[in-house]
Design an enzyme around this catalytic site. Structure first.
Site, short mmCIF file in Angstrom:
data_model
loop_
_atom_site.label_atom_id
_atom_site.label_comp_id
_atom_site.label_asym_id
_atom_site.label_seq_id
_atom_site.Cartn_x
_atom_site.Cartn_y
_atom_site.Cartn_z
N LYS A 114 -7.72 6.27 -12.97
CA LYS A 114 -6.54 6.79 -12.24
C LYS A 114 -5.43 5.75 -12.23
CE LYS A 114 -6.47 6.42 -7.57
NZ LYS A 114 -5.33 5.74 -6.95
N ASN A 115 -5.79 4.51 -11.89
CA ASN A 115 -4.75 3.50 -11.69
C ASN A 115 -4.17 2.95 -13.00
OD1 ASN A 115 -4.93 3.93 -9.01
ND2 ASN A 115 -6.07 2.07 -8.51
N ARG B 97 2.09 7.33 -3.06
CA ARG B 97 2.76 6.04 -3.00
C ARG B 97 3.00 5.45 -4.39
NH1 ARG B 97 2.26 1.13 -3.43
NH2 ARG B 97 3.78 -0.15 -2.33
N CYS C 214 1.36 4.31 4.91
CA CYS C 214 0.10 4.48 4.20
C CYS C 214 -1.02 4.11 5.16
CB CYS C 214 0.09 3.57 2.97
SG CYS C 214 -1.44 3.66 2.07
N ARG D 71 2.53 -1.21 3.13
CA ARG D 71 2.59 -1.27 1.66
C ARG D 71 4.01 -1.61 1.24
NH1 ARG D 71 -1.65 1.98 -0.73
NH2 ARG D 71 -1.10 0.93 -2.65
N PRO D 72 4.45 -2.85 1.46
CA PRO D 72 5.83 -3.21 1.11
C PRO D 72 6.06 -3.18 -0.40
CG PRO D 72 4.57 -5.18 1.63
CD PRO D 72 3.65 -4.02 1.87
N ASP E 24 8.81 -5.17 -1.52
CA ASP E 24 9.84 -6.22 -1.62
C ASP E 24 9.74 -7.00 -2.93
OD1 ASP E 24 7.35 -7.01 -0.31
OD2 ASP E 24 8.20 -9.02 -0.23
N LEU E 25 8.52 -7.22 -3.43
CA LEU E 25 8.38 -8.02 -4.65
C LEU E 25 8.88 -7.25 -5.88
CD1 LEU E 25 4.82 -9.46 -3.87
CD2 LEU E 25 6.98 -10.73 -3.80
N ASP F 153 -10.54 -1.97 -3.38
CA ASP F 153 -10.84 -0.54 -3.55
C ASP F 153 -12.35 -0.26 -3.50
OD1 ASP F 153 -8.16 -0.04 -3.76
OD2 ASP F 153 -8.13 0.13 -5.94
N ILE G 99 -6.72 -8.22 1.07
CA ILE G 99 -5.57 -7.59 0.40
C ILE G 99 -4.84 -6.66 1.38
CG2 ILE G 99 -4.79 -6.29 -1.63
CD1 ILE G 99 -6.37 -8.81 -2.38
N ARG H 79 -7.93 13.11 -4.74
CA ARG H 79 -6.82 12.31 -5.26
C ARG H 79 -7.28 11.35 -6.33
NH1 ARG H 79 -2.53 10.22 -1.09
NH2 ARG H 79 -1.78 9.65 -3.13
N1 EPU Z 1 2.58 -6.59 -1.58
C1 EPU Z 1 3.69 -7.20 -1.03
N2 EPU Z 1 4.91 -6.88 -1.55
C2 EPU Z 1 5.06 -6.02 -2.59
C3 EPU Z 1 3.94 -5.42 -3.14
C4 EPU Z 1 2.68 -5.72 -2.61
O1 EPU Z 1 3.58 -7.98 -0.10
O2 EPU Z 1 6.21 -5.80 -3.02
C5 EPU Z 1 1.25 -6.93 -1.05
C6 EPU Z 1 0.48 -5.70 -0.53
O3 EPU Z 1 0.84 -5.40 0.79
C7 EPU Z 1 -0.94 -6.15 -0.69
C8 EPU Z 1 -0.92 -6.98 -1.95
O4 EPU Z 1 0.45 -7.37 -2.13
O5 EPU Z 1 -1.30 -6.98 0.39
C9 EPU Z 1 -1.40 -6.29 -3.20
O6 EPU Z 1 -0.80 -5.01 -3.31
P1 EPU Z 1 -0.45 -4.39 -4.72
O7 EPU Z 1 1.01 -4.33 -4.89
O8 EPU Z 1 -1.25 -5.06 -5.78
O9 EPU Z 1 -0.98 -2.88 -4.55
P2 EPU Z 1 -0.43 -1.67 -5.41
O10 EPU Z 1 -0.05 -2.13 -6.74
O11 EPU Z 1 0.55 -0.91 -4.60
C10 EPU Z 1 -2.69 -1.02 -6.55
C11 EPU Z 1 -3.61 0.15 -6.55
C12 EPU Z 1 -4.35 0.25 -5.22
C13 EPU Z 1 -5.10 -1.05 -4.99
C14 EPU Z 1 -4.13 -2.24 -5.06
C15 EPU Z 1 -4.82 -3.58 -4.94
C16 EPU Z 1 -2.55 1.76 -8.01
C17 EPU Z 1 -1.88 3.06 -8.19
N3 EPU Z 1 -2.86 1.39 -6.78
O12 EPU Z 1 -1.75 -0.76 -5.51
O13 EPU Z 1 -5.29 1.31 -5.37
O14 EPU Z 1 -5.75 -1.03 -3.75
O15 EPU Z 1 -3.42 -2.22 -6.31
O16 EPU Z 1 -5.75 -3.74 -5.94
O17 EPU Z 1 -2.79 1.06 -8.98
C18 EPU Z 1 -6.66 3.09 -4.67
O18 EPU Z 1 -6.83 3.38 -5.88
O19 EPU Z 1 -7.36 3.60 -3.75
C19 EPU Z 1 -5.62 2.13 -4.31
C20 EPU Z 1 -5.11 2.05 -3.07
#
Ligand code: EPU
Length: 420
Positions: A22-23, A91, A115, A120-121, A123-124, A306, A328, A398
């Site tokens: 999925k991801n 998201r 979420c 789930r910011p 900002d990066l 996850d 995380i 999902r």
């Molecule tokens: N974070 C920031 N700022 C940002 C982005 C992220 O502070 O701009 C923080 C988050 O709050 C978190 C950490 O960085 O503490 C990592 O978050 P990440 O951005 O890696 O998460 P994501 O890319 O939004 C993906 C997966 C998630 C999985 C996370 C962590 C997808 C579609 N989603 O989310 O998958 O938990 O990486 O591995 O790829 C799931 O499949 O159930 C799921 C939630």
């Protein structure tokens, strides 16, 4: 709303095949927006999240066809505005920002809402776009990005919780069509990031270092169409391995890349389970005397967040006191209250769950709250005495393709009760 009923105590045996990731599918489908030419993405699992992504691409102007796991996309013309109604259900829809910016040099995408797994910011992601020369503002709940020209830059994407997966993806997708060279420092190492880079390179992008902390992208003028098969879903594989640990009599998970689930197999081996790893298959054998352990979630290649909820279910029935620290998403513990309704003894101290293994869990009506939490409740139900009734199973749909059918193939007594 559908429910899943599980009659616990029926040991699992046999084998199942893991679906496509999925991801990986979500950002790769978004990346098809980067070219006018046809793309075909194979192995896309039939899930509501991938359906949402298909709907978003269609809304943005792409022609999309879906047949037996292959999603064919031709985005000859693309518009760059995705309103709240189109993106609010998922998201991960933020990952159209990068390709829209790359292709159209502007994007307006509604900010994803709250979420259940915590803050789930993004900002990066936005910092990365700004470094490429884009102006970013949030207006009326929408992220508006505009860059007459994107110019390569050196960008550190690491945040206080480590690297960001979709942030790395988004930046890579914007940078492939920027002028000059972009260097992403502190990039996420997840296999899904590497899979996206592989697809982008098949489209003609110049990318080096995907899967390392530093990704170097040399912008090109245009990308072309490509075909790609997404990698196997390592979280689905891990979930079935934990099912094999909690209720198995020896099961085999097929069509998996063992390297991608090493943190899970190492952890299960630490608990005392016998794991047999072949080229594309992993078997797990039962253990009469599994041991408690300390575990912490980390970015890849560490133990995945996850898989935290599923391990919580397993350790709830493992003798001794275990602990899990969620590094995380520190608030990702919605499953704990539900597991307690089944008799689990879990105590939360900030981001750490202290888990005292009990001899048996008892079936109960429980409520799914998010994707992985729901999977944990199903796993607990496989082990519990009596009947577990999991409601709100749309969370499971999902991200797990035919979870109930695959568990049933392994011998679980599990049925889906369709909503009237
Ligand atoms: N974070 C920031 N700022 C940002 C982005 C992220 O502070 O701009 C923080 C988050 O709050 C978190 C950490 O960085 O503490 C990592 O978050 P990440 O951005 O890696 O998460 P994501 O890319 O939004 C993906 C997966 C998630 C999985 C996370 C962590 C997808 C579609 N989603 O989310 O998958 O938990 O990486 O591995 O790829 C799931 O499949 O159930 C799921 C939630």
């Amino acid at each position: 709303m559908d429910k899943i009923l599980i009659h616990g105590g029926h040991p699992l045996t046999g084998s199942i095949k893991v679906s496509g990731s999925k991801n990986s599918s979500l950002p790769i489908l978004a990346a098809t927006l980067l070219t006018r030419e046809p793309c075909a993405v194979q192995g896309v699992p039939d899930l509501s999240d991938t359906n949402y992504m298909v709907q978003i691409l269609t809304y943005l102007g792409a022609q999309v066809e879906r047949a037996s796991g292959t999603v064919s996309v031709t985005a000859e013309k693309v518009q760059s505005v995705a309103p709240y109604d189109v993106v609010r259900k998922m998201r991960a829809s933020v990952c159209v920002l990068g390709p829209l910016l790359g292709r159209c040099k502007e994007a307006s995408v509604a900010l994803p809402g709250g979420c259940v797994i915590g803050d789930r910011p993004i900002d990066l992601h936005l910092k990365g776009f700004e470094a490429l020369g884009a102006a970013v503002r949030v207006e009326g709940g929408d992220i508006k990005i505009f860059a007459p020209k994107l110019k390569g830059a050196v960008i550190n994407m690491e945040g206080k919780f480590g690297p960001t997966v979709l942030g790395t993806d988004n930046l890579m997708m914007a940078a492939v069509l920027a002028d000059g060279v972009t260097v992403i420092e502190g990039a996420a190492l997840e296999p899904e990031v590497v899979d996206l880079a592989t697809f982008l390179m098949k489209m003609g992008a110049k990318i080096e270092g995907a899967g390392t902390r530093r990704i170097i992208i040399e912008g090109v003028a245009a990308l072309h169409g490509a075909e790609h098969r997404v990698i196997a879903d390592r979280i689905e594989a891990g979930t079935f391995l934990v099912a094999g640990a909690i209720a198995g009599n020896g099961i085999t998970v097929k069509q998996v890349n063992p390297e991608h689930v090493r943190a899970v197999t190492d952890t299960l081996a630490r608990c005392g389970y016998a794991i047999d790893i072949e080229d594309r298959a992993i078997s797990i054998l039962p253990n009469g005397d599994a041991t408690a352990l300390e575990l912490a979630t980390e970015p890849y290649p560490g133990f995945p967040t996850d898989m935290q909820a599923q391990m919580c279910a397993l350790l709830s029935t493992t003798k001794g006191v275990s602990s899990i620290t969620e590094n995380i998403f520190p608030q990702r513990y919605m499953h704990v209250a539900e597991l307690k309704r089944m008799g689990a003894k879990v105590h939360l101290e900030a981001a750490t769950a202290m888990i005292e293994g009990v001899d048996c869990l008892l079936g109960a009506p429980v409520m799914a709250s998010d994707l992985r939490a729901s999977a944990a409740l199903v796993l607990a139900g496989l082990k519990a005495d009596g009947v577990t009734e999991v409601s709100r199973v749309y969370h499971i749909d999902r991200g797990y393709e035919h979870l109930d059918e695959k568990l049933s193939e392994l011998g679980a007594q599990i049925e889906r009760v369709k909503a009237e």
